[in-house]
Design an enzyme around this catalytic site. Structure first.
Site, PDB file in Angstrom:
ATOM      1  N   PRO A 199       0.816  -1.222   0.000  1.00 32.74           N
ATOM      2  CG  PRO A 199      -0.855  -1.579   1.591  1.00 32.74           C
ATOM      3  CD  PRO A 199       0.455  -2.137   1.101  1.00 32.74           C
ATOM      4  CB  CYS A 200       1.149   4.008  -2.351  1.00 32.04           C
ATOM      5  SG  CYS A 200      -0.485   4.504  -2.949  1.00 32.04           S
ATOM      6  CD  GLU A 201      -3.606   3.371   0.194  1.00 32.20           C
ATOM      7  OE1 GLU A 201      -4.433   3.197  -0.710  1.00 32.20           O
ATOM      8  OE2 GLU A 201      -2.683   2.562   0.430  1.00 32.20           O
TER       9      GLU A 201
ATOM     10  CG  PHE B 196       5.137   5.230   1.967  1.00 36.03           C
ATOM     11  CD1 PHE B 196       6.048   5.338   3.014  1.00 36.03           C
ATOM     12  CD2 PHE B 196       4.609   3.986   1.679  1.00 36.03           C
ATOM     13  CE1 PHE B 196       6.445   4.222   3.741  1.00 36.03           C
ATOM     14  CE2 PHE B 196       4.985   2.861   2.391  1.00 36.03           C
ATOM     15  CZ  PHE B 196       5.902   2.971   3.425  1.00 36.03           C
TER      16      PHE B 196
END
Length: 322
Positions: free
Chosen positions: A82-84, A86
């Site tokens: 998941p990129c959330e 960052f």
């Protein structure tokens, strides 16, 4: 006949990253892991070869991998944690970048990607995320974590999807133990090119149901909205993020996000799921499962197909040499 490279796909989502590898005919996925059932259903429906585990990555241990893979030595592991934690689009991300990796529960999932890479010991691994995962000491922290499992060279390959003929912009980093520099394409694919030949919503194309209707207040504003302009903005961690953008037909589309919706360039309506999927390079026969919002999210959270394909072709030659 060329040998097909087996690979494992972690945080596999709907299968956008994997599809670019799979469609080349050079790779064979053997295991995919994701904890979101609609995405796993989408993956299995379109890429039937691998075992697809609907499982929390924290619960995937060595016996689980051994049970699925047996004695198979997997040469490649790919994945998109998941990129959330960052991304600058998240107004609630941890203020200290290091805490985004070690404190945020979602950020810690990146460490589980590294853990499983350490268990499988592939010749090549590729972890996709937003470039913000390199900020404020995170680059050094990730280098340490991968060194701990035996990978002493780490490359942060920043690639733009539009450089590989994707109809929408997307800048991502592909963290790997090898340098990834696919040759760029000279073909620019615009919105009008991607949407060419689309039948009206509600036709026989999968995921091309009529999109959610806009309120009459929004419709009045949309009718006056010029190409490239947004109807609304929401606050991210590093500024305002536009949404409900009227697409400019003669340009490449902005980045497709799970939360983003676009206004059709010529009609006063939202794009359908299928139209947004075209902006990510998905073929029309690739079917998305789940509710409509879940389908939009699966499209927006994927790795664009043209970019994935370019990486797959480039990495194949490296794998043959290792």
């Amino acid at each position: 006949m060329r040998h097909k490279v087996e690979f494992v796909d972690l945080f596999s989502g709907a299968g956008g990253f994997a599809w670019g590898f799979y469609e080349t005919g050079l790779y064979k996925p053997v295991l995919a892991v994701d904890n979101f059932k609609p995405a796993a259903l989408t993956y299995k429906a379109n890429i039937p070869d691998p075992v697809v585990l609907v499982e929390d990555i924290k619960d995937v241990d060595y016996p689980t991998l051994k049970n699925v893979l047996g004695d198979l030595e997997v040469p490649l592991v790919i994945g998109s944690p998941p990129c959330e934690p960052f991304t600058g689009a998240n107004p609630r991300r941890e203020r200290d970048p290091i805490n985004r990796l070690y404190v945020d529960p979602q950020g810690q999932l990146t460490l589980h990607f590294i853990r499983i890479v350490g268990l499988l010991k592939p010749r090549v691994f590729i972890m996709e995320n937003v470039p913000a995962i390199m900020e404020g000491g995170l680059r050094e922290a990730l280098t340490r974590e991968f060194k701990r499992i035996g990978y002493h060279k780490l490359y942060f390959n920043v690639l733009n999807a539009e450089d590989y003929s994707n109809p929408s912009r997307r800048r991502r980093v592909f963290i790997s133990n090898v340098e990834i520099k696919p040759p760029k394409s000279n073909e620019k694919v615009r919105v009008i090119d991607a949407l060419r030949g689309m039948p009206p919503p509600g036709s026989s194309l999968p995921n091309h149901d009529p999109p959610p209707e806009l309120s009459w207040r929004k419709l009045k504003k949309v009718a006056k909205l010029k190409h490239g302009k947004a109807l609304i903005y929401f606050q991210g961690a590093v500024g305002e993020i536009p949404n409900l953008i009227r697409l400019d037909p003669y340009e490449i589309a902005p980045t497709v996000l799970g939360s983003s919706r676009f206004i059709h360039p010529f009609e006063n309506r939202l794009l359908t799921v299928r139209e947004q999927a075209r902006l990510m390079g998905f073929p029309d026969h690739f079917v998305f499962y789940g509710g409509r919002d879940e389908q939009y999210n699966q499209v927006g959270e994927a790795v664009p197909i043209p970019l994935s394909r370019a990486i797959a072709l480039f990495v194949y030659d490296i794998l043959r040499e290792l």
